[in-house]
Design a protein around this motif. Structure first.
Motif, short mmCIF file in Angstrom:
data_model
loop_
_atom_site.label_atom_id
_atom_site.label_comp_id
_atom_site.label_asym_id
_atom_site.label_seq_id
_atom_site.Cartn_x
_atom_site.Cartn_y
_atom_site.Cartn_z
N ALA A 1 55.46 32.17 25.89
CA ALA A 1 56.07 31.23 24.94
C ALA A 1 55.26 29.94 24.82
N ARG A 2 54.75 29.47 25.95
CA ARG A 2 54.00 28.20 25.94
C ARG A 2 52.71 28.32 25.15
N THR A 3 52.04 29.49 25.25
CA THR A 3 50.74 29.67 24.60
C THR A 3 50.84 30.32 23.23
N GLY A 4 51.99 30.97 22.96
CA GLY A 4 52.11 31.73 21.72
C GLY A 4 51.28 33.00 21.73
N SER A 5 50.86 33.43 22.90
CA SER A 5 50.02 34.63 23.04
C SER A 5 50.86 35.82 23.47
N SER A 6 50.40 37.01 23.11
CA SER A 6 51.07 38.23 23.53
C SER A 6 50.74 38.52 24.99
N LEU A 7 51.55 39.37 25.61
CA LEU A 7 51.28 39.77 26.99
C LEU A 7 49.92 40.46 27.08
N ARG A 8 49.59 41.26 26.09
CA ARG A 8 48.30 41.96 26.08
C ARG A 8 47.14 40.96 26.07
N GLU A 9 47.25 39.92 25.26
CA GLU A 9 46.21 38.90 25.20
C GLU A 9 46.08 38.16 26.53
N LEU A 10 47.20 37.81 27.12
CA LEU A 10 47.16 37.08 28.38
C LEU A 10 46.60 37.94 29.51
N ALA A 11 46.92 39.25 29.49
CA ALA A 11 46.44 40.15 30.54
C ALA A 11 44.94 40.38 30.46
N SER A 12 44.34 40.11 29.30
CA SER A 12 42.92 40.40 29.10
C SER A 12 42.02 39.49 29.92
N VAL A 13 42.57 38.45 30.56
CA VAL A 13 41.76 37.60 31.42
C VAL A 13 41.20 38.41 32.59
N VAL A 14 41.88 39.52 32.91
CA VAL A 14 41.41 40.42 33.97
C VAL A 14 40.93 41.72 33.33
N THR A 15 39.65 42.01 33.47
CA THR A 15 39.10 43.30 33.06
C THR A 15 39.00 44.16 34.31
N ARG A 16 39.96 45.06 34.46
CA ARG A 16 40.02 45.85 35.69
C ARG A 16 38.85 46.82 35.78
N LEU A 17 38.14 46.76 36.90
CA LEU A 17 37.08 47.72 37.13
C LEU A 17 37.68 49.04 37.59
N PRO A 18 37.07 50.17 37.18
CA PRO A 18 37.55 51.47 37.67
C PRO A 18 37.54 51.49 39.20
N GLN A 19 38.60 51.99 39.78
CA GLN A 19 38.77 51.97 41.24
C GLN A 19 39.06 53.39 41.72
N VAL A 20 38.34 53.82 42.73
CA VAL A 20 38.53 55.15 43.33
C VAL A 20 38.84 54.97 44.80
N LEU A 21 39.86 55.67 45.26
CA LEU A 21 40.25 55.62 46.67
C LEU A 21 40.20 57.02 47.25
N VAL A 22 39.41 57.21 48.29
CA VAL A 22 39.28 58.50 48.96
C VAL A 22 39.78 58.36 50.39
N ASN A 23 40.75 59.18 50.78
CA ASN A 23 41.26 59.19 52.15
C ASN A 23 40.47 60.22 52.96
N VAL A 24 39.95 59.78 54.10
CA VAL A 24 39.18 60.67 54.97
C VAL A 24 39.98 60.89 56.25
N PRO A 25 40.67 62.04 56.38
CA PRO A 25 41.49 62.29 57.56
C PRO A 25 40.67 62.87 58.72
N GLY A 26 41.31 62.90 59.89
CA GLY A 26 40.69 63.52 61.05
C GLY A 26 39.51 62.76 61.61
N VAL A 27 39.52 61.43 61.47
CA VAL A 27 38.41 60.61 61.97
C VAL A 27 38.95 59.51 62.89
N ASP A 28 38.05 58.93 63.65
CA ASP A 28 38.41 57.83 64.56
C ASP A 28 38.48 56.53 63.76
#
Length: 447
Positions: free
Chosen positions: A354-381
């Motif tokens: 409301a303060r900026t008159g911007s949409s949620l999509r516009e405000l969220a664009s300040v963060v460009t999320r990098l692709p993230q991959v998570l691999v779980n490696v079981p059976g290790v110390d």
């Protein structure tokens, strides 16, 4: 005795791990620690007790209250109220202890018991250990007039709602929002707050029956919210979890807006108004690198901690910071709350719109999320992630990624497992790096 307190109270299967007997014993032990401290101001210590909508919360509430009152503590029953609401009233009423009966975003069969110290802050480890040490002890029970009184506190929802609306200095009137209440503790107070702030609200999953909390809804299941936002042509949608201490959002196109993006909006709002302490926001190491880069471009420092809201809170207190949180949507605004508050976060994101008159999509664009991959490696110390060959392999891959990517190796806290997280410019690049490092971890740390 093994520790029963985890990072967020005691939690497990209701009537399996979290029994009525345990709830009574915890109430007694907490009361005895409180009485022994002598830090209360009245004739007897005062505790407030609130819960979420799980059916098991009913018997657990009675059991905790019985334990507290039997040990000489006066109890105010808040009934169904979000965790941050219990924290707020613990402070506002001047109670000596707060108790929340909730398993947050966990499935309905689970439940939990969490204690809050005076001021509505999390109990520190030393007090939790002292409570544990007193479980099952013989003790001298008060009798007669020394037994605690139990009183309903009828105004809990209204007082908490009034507090939340009072944190705004620019009401987001006229915006249309869908609110997913997760059939949880905010089913009543969430819509009440947004409407009082001038927002047109469409509610979904706001009919708790004791069995449907978090069931295919709320912040862990955004599909229903996405569909409702598109159906109603809403400006935004917000999804709470069962105890409303976290919140995620979707924009008017149905795209997800995560905790990193919401924190970025709130950080920018505070920064522009000179209210972001030390121009710093606190986040965990799991926050996306795109969040860190976006904050850096805006002149805001990101102080990163280990994963877990307790570490975020500790860093905020130690550094005097006013904003922190996690990618999961657990966001702490310390000017107004002592814990994460999903309704508060949604309110202030709407205020920013409301303060900026911007949409949620516009405000969220300040963060460009990098692709993230998570691999779980079981059976290790998991204790040997500092292995020289593993460290060298990580250094080589990080050097290749440069400033456009990030690598994080995280040992599990409970299992023989190491998590390899990689962020990179493309999903394929992130996957390739993660797979190569997982192979090194598997070979070097195998049990």
């Amino acid at each position: 005795m093994p520790r029963i307190f985890g990072t967020d109270g005691v939690r497990g299967l209701a009537n399996g791990v979290i029994t009525a007997e345990l709830a009574v014993d915890l109430g007694v032990a907490a009361a005895r620690v409180l009485v022994a401290s002598g830090g209360f101001t009245g004739q007897r210590p005062v505790a407030v007790v609130g819960r979420d909508t799980r059916i098991s919360g009913q018997f657990l509430e009675h059991a905790v209250v019985a334990g507290l009152a039997s040990a000489g503590v006066d109890v105010l029953r808040l009934r169904v109220l979000p965790t941050p609401g219990v924290a707020y009233l613990t402070d506002a009423i001047g109670a000596d202890l707060g108790v929340v009966i909730s398993a947050s975003h966990n499935p309905m069969p689970d439940n939990g018991i969490k204690f809050l110290a005076r001021g509505g802050v999390k109990l520190d480890d030393a007090l939790e250990r002292e409570i544990e040490s007193r479980l099952g002890e013989e003790w001298d029970r008060p009798t007669g007039a020394d037994i605690g009184r139990v009183t309903p506190y009828a105004a809990s929802v209204e007082e908490y709602a009034e507090h939340l609306v009072g944190t705004l200095d620019h009401r987001p009137s006229g915006l249309r929002v869908v609110l997913d209440c997760a059939n949880g503790a905010a089913a009543s107070v969430g819509p009440m707050v947004l409407r009082a702030a001038g927002v047109a609200v469409v509610t979904i999953n706001d009919q708790p029956n004791g069995l449907n909390i978090n069931e295919n809804c709320g912040s862990t299941h955004l599909g229903g919210l996405r569909a409702a936002v598109l159906e109603h042509g809403a400006d935004a949608g917000f999804a709470l979890d069962g105890d409303a201490d976290r919140c995620l959002a979707v924009d008017r196109t149905g795209a997800t807006v995560d905790g990193d993006q919401m924190m970025a909006m709130l950080a920018l709002d505070l920064h522009e108004r000179g209210r972001l302490a030390h121009d710093t926001v606190v986040a965990t190491v799991m926050s996306n690198l795109g969040f860190v880069q976006g904050m850096r471009r805006a002149g805001i420092t990101v102080h990163q901690t280990a994963v877990g809201d307790r570490y975020v809170l500790e860093a905020m207190r130690e550094g005097g910071f006013t904003l922190g949180g996690e990618q999961s949507g657990h966001i702490i605004m310390s000017e107004h709350a002592t814990t994460g508050d999903g309704i508060l976060s949604a309110l202030h994101v709407l205020q920013r719109m409301a303060r900026t008159g911007s949409s949620l999509r516009e405000l969220a664009s300040v963060v460009t999320r990098l692709p993230q991959v998570l691999v779980n490696v079981p059976g290790v110390d998991r204790t040997r992630t500092d292995d020289a060959e593993v460290a060298a392999a990580v250094a080589v891959e990080q050097d290749k990624l440069g400033d456009s990517g990030r690598i994080l190796l995280r040992p599990s806290g409970t299992e023989p497992l190491v998590r390899v997280m990689v962020e990179a410019a493309t999903p394929d690049q992130a996957r390739d790096v993660a797979d190569r490092l997982a192979d090194v971890v598997r070979r070097r740390l195998a049990l």
